[in-house]
Every structure is written in C-alpha cells, then in structure tokens.
Design a protein around this motif. Sequence first.
Motif, mmCIF file in Angstrom:
data_model
loop_
_atom_site.group_PDB
_atom_site.id
_atom_site.type_symbol
_atom_site.label_atom_id
_atom_site.label_comp_id
_atom_site.label_asym_id
_atom_site.label_seq_id
_atom_site.Cartn_x
_atom_site.Cartn_y
_atom_site.Cartn_z
ATOM 1 N N THR A 201 0.829 -1.197 0.000
ATOM 2 C CA THR A 201 0.000 0.000 0.000
ATOM 3 C C THR A 201 0.869 1.254 0.000
ATOM 4 O OG1 THR A 201 -1.732 1.198 1.180
ATOM 5 C CG2 THR A 201 -0.140 -0.001 2.513
ATOM 6 N N GLN A 202 0.333 2.310 -0.606
ATOM 7 C CA GLN A 202 1.053 3.579 -0.666
ATOM 8 C C GLN A 202 0.656 4.516 0.475
ATOM 9 O OE1 GLN A 202 0.639 5.352 -4.580
ATOM 10 N NE2 GLN A 202 0.636 3.348 -5.592
ATOM 11 N N TYR A 203 -0.288 4.091 1.302
ATOM 12 C CA TYR A 203 -0.820 4.972 2.337
ATOM 13 C C TYR A 203 -0.798 4.262 3.689
ATOM 14 C CZ TYR A 203 -2.717 7.389 -1.746
ATOM 15 O OH TYR A 203 -2.874 8.020 -2.954
ATOM 16 N N GLY B 242 -3.806 4.746 -6.135
ATOM 17 C CA GLY B 242 -3.186 3.933 -5.091
ATOM 18 C C GLY B 242 -4.163 3.453 -4.039
ATOM 19 N N ASP C 146 -7.273 5.151 3.609
ATOM 20 C CA ASP C 146 -7.139 4.089 2.622
ATOM 21 C C ASP C 146 -7.783 2.811 3.157
ATOM 22 O OD1 ASP C 146 -6.049 2.962 0.135
ATOM 23 O OD2 ASP C 146 -4.801 1.780 1.485
#
Length: 308
Positions: free
Chosen positions: A60-62, A86, A97
Amino acid sequence: MLPHAKDVESVGEAMQLAEVQGRSLWADARTRFFRNKAAVFGLILLVCVAIFAIFGGFFTQYERDVVDFSLMGANAYKGVPSFETGHYFGTDASGRDLYARIVQGTAISIMVGVVGATVAVIVGTLYGATAGYFGGRVDGIMMRTVDVLMSIPFMFVLILMLVIFGRSMFMLFLGIGLISWLDMARIARGQTLTIKNKEFVEVAHAIGVHPLKIILRHIVPNLLGIVAVYATLLVPQLIIFESFISFLGLGVQEPNTSLGALLSEGASNMFNGTIWQLQFPLIAFVFTIFAFFFVGDGLRDALDPKDR
C-alpha cells in the motif's frame, strides 16, 4: 520357475496391507485430509488470507491512519477504488485508505480468533481432562460449575466488562476467553471418561504415577485429535463473535480496526454511493470464515475414526 499370477496378487495385497498398517494415525489423517478437495481449497485460501494479513501492508502507498480531507464527508463518494490513485479498495468515510485498514482488520480478527481458541483449548482441555480422570464428587462439582457458567448470558457480561473496564484489546481477549473454554471442557471430559479405562492409563496408575503426570503425559496427548478439530472450528466462531461486538461499537477501537468495525462503518454508509466500503470488508470476512470452516471440516473428517 515363474510365480503364479494369484501368488503375485497375494503378495501385492499383503504389501498394500502392510503399508496401511504401518502408517501412523497422523500420517493416515494427513492422507485423508489432502484427498478432501474442499479442505485443500480451504487450506490454500487460509494461507492466502494469512499472507494478505501479514504482508499486505507492504503493497500500500498509504498509512492506515492518514486522512485525505478532500475525500471526507460529502465527498466520500469520490474515493472510489482505483489503482491510479493507489487506493486499491477505495477510501472510507474518513478519507483513509480502505486497503490498508482491511489488512489491519484481517490481522486483528484472525489474532482474536487464534488467541481465543488457544486459551479455550488449554484451559478447557486441562479442566475437562481433570474432571473426567478423577470422576466422582470432583467431576460432579467441576461440571456443575461449567453448567452454571454456561447458563450466564455472557454477551451481557462481556458488554458490561467492556463498558466498566474500558474497551481495550486485553479486555476483549479476556471476555472471549471466559466464554470459549466451556464447551471444550465438556468435550475433553467426555473423551477422558473413555481414555482413562485404557490399559496404559491403568498401568500408569497401578505403578504409582502421579495423577497430574498421567493427565499431562497420557490423557491430554490422546485428546489432540479432537482438540485440533475443535480449535479449528472455534476460530471462525470467535471471529464472528468479535465482529458482532465490534459491529456494536464495543470491540476494537480507533485508530485500530477489525473486520467487524469495518463492516459496521460500511453498512452505515452503503446508501451514500460508497458501496465499496461494505463490499471489500465483507469479501475479506467471508473468505476468512470459509477458509477456517473448510479446514476444520476437513480435519474432522480426517481424524474421525468411524470413517476410517
């Protein structure tokens, strides 16, 4: 001189019989388990869910508690699932997210189920084995205590504990542990009543082995089959139980989350054009529950002596 065909068949049957007789209980159970397609599918699914819960956060980017204020409140419908942004599973009502939160929720739900089942197996097996081995008045007192405890509405007791002592992970584990060991105690006691009349237990008693050592070294190991089956089937029940508590808002608290809490939040926002907030947590919940149930059913069939 060439051997007769019937002799060859007899030798082959004898070799197969020797091979079957030479297999241990666990080797035979393993063979029967892997012949069960549903159990193998459940095991593969369970491994995939475990990998997702352990390593899913690396993709994950978050962070799970980072809020995107542009996707909060009335703009929540804009946080649709997208690989470009993302947000693989979209965002929740607070702009966080959803993928990262489902990873954490799956891990916490599995941890609640596994820890609760472990406590139930240890406490319930020792309690039930002790009651069944000693029998008589000791058995009567111990099992009547179990009957009294099972008559108490533990859902009310658990909610009361969480309200009085605080909504923490420890209190959640403690409350679930108080409930889950009672059935295991009755199962272990029933099995012990049969095992204690076996020759190896009577010999150990005759030569003066301490009762505690007989319980731990001779009776409990012979309960591992039924204990393994019960523990595997108990995990999804505890996950459902924790999800119900979290759905009521009394389980895992922010900033942590569980699948039950995510389902509760998704259900409250499903009519605002954000169906993904309920859809993805529900998929993770169903996959996890079905994986444990399939594996538990496979173990029960593999270890059932009546089917062998």
